[in-house]
Design a protein around this motif. Sequence first.
Motif, mmCIF file in Angstrom:
data_model
loop_
_atom_site.group_PDB
_atom_site.id
_atom_site.type_symbol
_atom_site.label_atom_id
_atom_site.label_comp_id
_atom_site.label_asym_id
_atom_site.label_seq_id
_atom_site.Cartn_x
_atom_site.Cartn_y
_atom_site.Cartn_z
ATOM 1 N N THR A 134 43.979 -72.543 73.242
ATOM 2 C CA THR A 134 43.365 -72.893 72.074
ATOM 3 C C THR A 134 42.113 -72.725 71.801
ATOM 4 O OG1 THR A 134 45.446 -74.504 71.874
ATOM 5 C CG2 THR A 134 43.517 -74.870 70.290
ATOM 6 N N VAL A 135 41.526 -72.412 70.609
ATOM 7 C CA VAL A 135 40.111 -72.322 70.353
ATOM 8 C C VAL A 135 40.243 -73.232 68.912
ATOM 9 C CG1 VAL A 135 38.221 -71.042 69.500
ATOM 10 C CG2 VAL A 135 39.704 -69.985 71.122
ATOM 11 N N ALA A 145 35.876 -70.433 65.587
ATOM 12 C CA ALA A 145 37.228 -70.448 66.064
ATOM 13 C C ALA A 145 38.271 -69.408 65.436
ATOM 14 C CB ALA A 145 38.052 -71.745 65.929
ATOM 15 N N TRP A 148 36.904 -65.844 66.595
ATOM 16 C CA TRP A 148 37.529 -65.630 67.841
ATOM 17 C C TRP A 148 38.821 -65.194 67.713
ATOM 18 C CZ3 TRP A 148 37.502 -65.360 72.834
ATOM 19 C CH2 TRP A 148 36.392 -65.596 73.704
ATOM 20 N N ALA A 149 39.849 -65.656 66.948
ATOM 21 C CA ALA A 149 41.175 -65.268 66.754
ATOM 22 C C ALA A 149 41.272 -64.018 66.220
ATOM 23 C CB ALA A 149 41.614 -66.282 65.732
ATOM 24 N N VAL A 156 43.255 -65.173 72.206
ATOM 25 C CA VAL A 156 43.354 -66.630 71.664
ATOM 26 C C VAL A 156 44.964 -66.612 71.166
ATOM 27 C CG1 VAL A 156 42.787 -68.070 69.584
ATOM 28 C CG2 VAL A 156 41.177 -66.473 70.523
ATOM 29 N N CYS A 159 44.823 -71.274 67.235
ATOM 30 C CA CYS A 159 43.509 -71.418 66.659
ATOM 31 C C CYS A 159 43.741 -72.525 65.796
ATOM 32 C CB CYS A 159 43.156 -70.004 66.024
ATOM 33 S SG CYS A 159 41.352 -70.012 65.215
ATOM 34 N N ALA A 297 47.775 -65.241 66.886
ATOM 35 C CA ALA A 297 47.412 -66.607 67.373
ATOM 36 C C ALA A 297 48.396 -67.324 66.245
ATOM 37 C CB ALA A 297 46.038 -67.093 67.171
ATOM 38 N N PHE A 299 48.183 -70.809 64.007
ATOM 39 C CA PHE A 299 47.266 -71.366 63.422
ATOM 40 C C PHE A 299 47.596 -73.040 62.947
ATOM 41 C CE2 PHE A 299 45.351 -67.251 63.082
ATOM 42 C CZ PHE A 299 44.043 -67.554 62.955
#
Length: 359
Positions: A134-135, A145, A148-149, A156, A159, A297, A299
């Motif tokens: 997870t970010v 974040a 990043w995704a 990732v 997120c 990712a 969310f």
Amino acid sequence: MLRHARIGSLDLETGGHLPDVSLAYEAWGTLNEDATNAVLVAHALTGSTHVARGSSEEDGWWDALVGPGKTVDTDRFFVVAVNMLGGCYGSTGPSSLDAQGRPWGSRFPFVTIRDSVRAEARLADLLGIQAWHTVLGGSLGGARALEWAVTEPGRVNRCAVIACTAASSAEQIAFGQAQLDAIRLDPDFNGGDYYNGRAPVAGLGLARRIAHITYRSEAELEYRFGRQPQAQEEPLGSVLPGARGRYAVESYLDHQGRKLAGRFDANSYLLLTEALMSHDVARGRGTVRQALADVDAEFFIAAVDSDRLYLPQQSSDLAAALPRTTDVHMISAPIGHDGFLTDVEQIGVPLRERFFGEP
């Protein structure tokens, strides 16, 4: 405990170059054998790496969310918090020394959110982390974040974007620009090369006052201060306006300004504010929906219901642009934007159920 990792030279999005970059970070927990339990927590604008208690007994800024037995359980997950490139809590930034031993100061190049992600990806490589479980982050951390995704979609898995948007709005940029000018117009700023003299604490303090008004709600300021005078001061107590006493809310903002000026570097404040102003996950990628179309990712989106800086509707717009149906979890707090810090425990249960449940 603060750690440092050298990640080498870095070419930046706007054409700048840093020949030798070091990132400061803290970590909690243990990375498992297949490196699948790593969690990256991104700090807000003036935040540090100290997201939770650890070897230090100093309170972390997300102790309600991160720690043993908490939502992000450090007994189960390897949690990493990185000081953003350009910051002043250990990572290479304007106050760092160049190869000749001089502070970078005004020569430090423009850094974007994407640049910070690329730098943090190298740190992940050094730590042996192929992909983050997870970010997550709030405010500027939420922008990191999200980026990043999209920038590193294969790295990732989950997120969480809290109290942030797909792109900085015109109003958010306007608030930021006023803060930048407050610093740059300070006579002690010296174009950014003030490290051998007086720091621009007055300008930085004013920038913080402007920012802090946007972090809190009108209702909270009215409830706490109203029109009350500061103790033993009289707002109508002088013929000259510059010699009058202060209202209580003025004293409060003065305190916030002094507190930040005592712990933060003005150039880093400029750099990170500029980075946040530049935040646009769709830049060069079409529409927001197009930019997010291929993101794998899962969310988690959250907003603060009283936020007047990052409006809840903007979080709803981000959620609507995601390829899979995603609810917006609401933090109910009268305080305003800072509710993502003060009341984050409200999203602890849904975040745990969604991302951090027992394996």
